[in-house]
Design a protein around this motif. Sequence first.
Motif, mmCIF file in Angstrom:
data_model
loop_
_atom_site.group_PDB
_atom_site.id
_atom_site.type_symbol
_atom_site.label_atom_id
_atom_site.label_comp_id
_atom_site.label_asym_id
_atom_site.label_seq_id
_atom_site.Cartn_x
_atom_site.Cartn_y
_atom_site.Cartn_z
ATOM 1 N N ASN A 114 31.291 40.096 31.084
ATOM 2 C CA ASN A 114 31.087 39.324 32.317
ATOM 3 C C ASN A 114 29.905 38.386 32.171
ATOM 4 O O ASN A 114 28.999 38.650 31.379
ATOM 5 N N ILE A 138 40.449 42.861 35.303
ATOM 6 C CA ILE A 138 40.874 44.211 35.679
ATOM 7 C C ILE A 138 39.665 45.029 36.125
ATOM 8 O O ILE A 138 38.543 44.725 35.743
ATOM 9 N N GLY A 139 39.930 46.041 36.916
ATOM 10 C CA GLY A 139 38.885 46.978 37.312
ATOM 11 C C GLY A 139 39.166 48.294 36.608
ATOM 12 O O GLY A 139 40.222 48.895 36.830
ATOM 13 N N LEU A 154 43.139 41.771 39.508
ATOM 14 C CA LEU A 154 42.805 40.713 40.444
ATOM 15 C C LEU A 154 43.905 39.659 40.533
ATOM 16 O O LEU A 154 43.648 38.485 40.636
ATOM 17 N N LYS A 201 35.184 33.812 38.082
ATOM 18 C CA LYS A 201 34.824 35.213 37.851
ATOM 19 C C LYS A 201 33.364 35.468 38.223
ATOM 20 O O LYS A 201 33.025 36.506 38.793
ATOM 21 N N PHE A 204 32.993 35.919 41.907
ATOM 22 C CA PHE A 204 33.456 37.256 42.308
ATOM 23 C C PHE A 204 32.398 38.309 41.953
ATOM 24 O O PHE A 204 32.024 39.150 42.777
ATOM 25 N N ASN A 205 31.907 38.247 40.717
ATOM 26 C CA ASN A 205 30.917 39.246 40.282
ATOM 27 C C ASN A 205 29.617 39.137 41.081
ATOM 28 O O ASN A 205 29.000 40.150 41.431
ATOM 29 N N ASN A 209 29.577 42.600 42.747
ATOM 30 C CA ASN A 209 28.829 43.539 41.901
ATOM 31 C C ASN A 209 27.454 43.832 42.486
ATOM 32 O O ASN A 209 26.957 44.959 42.410
ATOM 33 N N ILE A 268 37.866 48.643 44.343
ATOM 34 C CA ILE A 268 37.251 48.386 43.030
ATOM 35 C C ILE A 268 35.845 48.991 43.005
ATOM 36 O O ILE A 268 35.076 48.827 43.953
ATOM 37 N N PRO A 270 33.005 48.094 40.889
ATOM 38 C CA PRO A 270 32.600 47.136 39.856
ATOM 39 C C PRO A 270 31.685 47.764 38.797
ATOM 40 O O PRO A 270 31.008 48.773 39.043
ATOM 41 N N SER A 271 31.678 47.125 37.631
ATOM 42 C CA SER A 271 30.950 47.694 36.497
ATOM 43 C C SER A 271 29.456 47.873 36.802
ATOM 44 O O SER A 271 28.837 48.823 36.316
HETATM 45 C C1 KPL Z 1 36.161 41.973 38.707
HETATM 46 C C2 KPL Z 1 35.406 43.248 38.529
HETATM 47 C C3 KPL Z 1 34.662 43.575 39.776
HETATM 48 C C4 KPL Z 1 36.512 44.207 38.236
HETATM 49 O O1 KPL Z 1 36.081 45.479 38.131
HETATM 50 C C5 KPL Z 1 34.450 43.140 37.399
HETATM 51 O O2 KPL Z 1 34.405 42.140 36.722
HETATM 52 C C6 KPL Z 1 33.468 44.202 37.121
HETATM 53 O O3 KPL Z 1 33.773 45.373 37.342
HETATM 54 O O4 KPL Z 1 32.369 43.851 36.682
#
Ligand code: KPL
Length: 347
Positions: A114, A138-139, A154, A201, A204-205, A209, A268, A270-271
């Motif tokens: 990411n 993907i999650g 997603l 992306k 979104f993060n 996140n 989700i 997130p990581s």
């Molecule tokens: C899009 C998402 C939130 C998917 O898990 C992601 O990129 C992450 O977990 O860091």
Amino acid sequence: MSSKCNVLIYGGGAVGSIFGWRLAQQSTNRVSVVCRSNFERVRSTGYALKTAAWGSGCFIPDQVFKAGHVRRSSHLQSYDYVVCSNKFAGDLTPTLRDLSGIIRPTTTLVTAQNGMDVEVPLRRAFPTNTILTTICNIGCSQILPGLVEQTADLKRKAFLIGVPYHDNSDRNAALRRRNALAAMDSEFDSIDCVAEARWRKLIFNCAWNSTTALTGLNTHELLRRSGASQMVLQLAQEAYNVAIASGIQLDPQMPHETIKAAATSAPITPSTLQDARNKRPMELTPIFGYLVMQAAKVGVQVPCITLMYDLLRQMNDALVARQSWQVPDMLLPAVEQLLGREQIRER
Ligand SMILES: CC(C)(CO)C(=O)C(=O)O
Ligand SMILES: NC(=O)C1=CN([C@@H]2O[C@H](COP(=O)(O)OP(=O)(O)OC[C@H]3O[C@@H](n4cnc5c(N)ncnc54)[C@H](OP(=O)(O)O)[C@@H]3O)[C@@H](O)[C@H]2O)C=CC1
């Protein structure tokens, strides 16, 4: 490239194991993995995977190496693709040292991380190699060593693969390698406009996140809290404003889509939230550090992102400090006697 394709996954966690598992479905591919904390488990029994996109399966890598020892153990191998799915956090020197022993002039490096500019340290270390970038939609998480689950996607293909730099000496070769990799699974796709996909992306993060890691709640739990969706929207809007001021063309509905995508997908985790829960260093620089820096460069105000970044850094410092507190093995019995076994474990 010979008829057999040798692949090394550097970072055999959630994303790396899924990526490697999919590549291993091709009989012409030989896929090896570099692991760290899950090394013993993966070496003895491989991975078990349960995914929404591909169903369930198992993946026994061709070879399993331990991070930090790749150079010594793989001196005879020559890899066509090395996929970096380790975290982009902390000191990257040991990773680059590991890689320097195995990257040949013909090896293509693939980032599956990411954030923005994650290719830069690889480009500096390996200036003439082809580098590809992957956007992971993907999650997923490794719930136990070697046991990986993917619950959310997603709504796009799982892995979007592109050529990040236009200064590559042989762009045609890079495009051929991108196409060859993207053809290896129906959930892989080639993309031409990497910058736009990276920004989508990143937005979104940035929005999810940060808020999930700071609250400890997954996307759906967070959406149920009053005011949360406004906060997530504000973060997405600020990141979007930076993208537009940086010359990226995105749909003005993108910030709202960021909320909708999470609301309509499965919950989700997130990581960054996974890292916080597991008390591991979080990837902050390539997401929030980049955004704050880029906002200053293009003259955009990002008060919410700045606050989130500040809070996350404080949280991360505490996680890292906690990690570095380790009792040397030889002193463990004496310290356990002094403090009591439970207190040592709790740390
Ligand atoms: C899009 C998402 C939130 C998917 O898990 C992601 O990129 C992450 O977990 O860091
Ligand atoms: N999980 C997800 O849903 C998504 C993740 N991503 C991105 O994918 C990348 C991988 O994430 P994910 O698979 O979730 O993470 P995991 O923690 O599950 O896996 C990362 C793997 O890399 C190893 N690793 C981490 N740092 C280093 C290092 N410095 N040197 C050597 N090995 C290292 C880890 O070892 P150890 O177990 O010892 O920590 C682990 O094996 C990240 O950039 C993340 O942002 C992108 C989209 C979705």
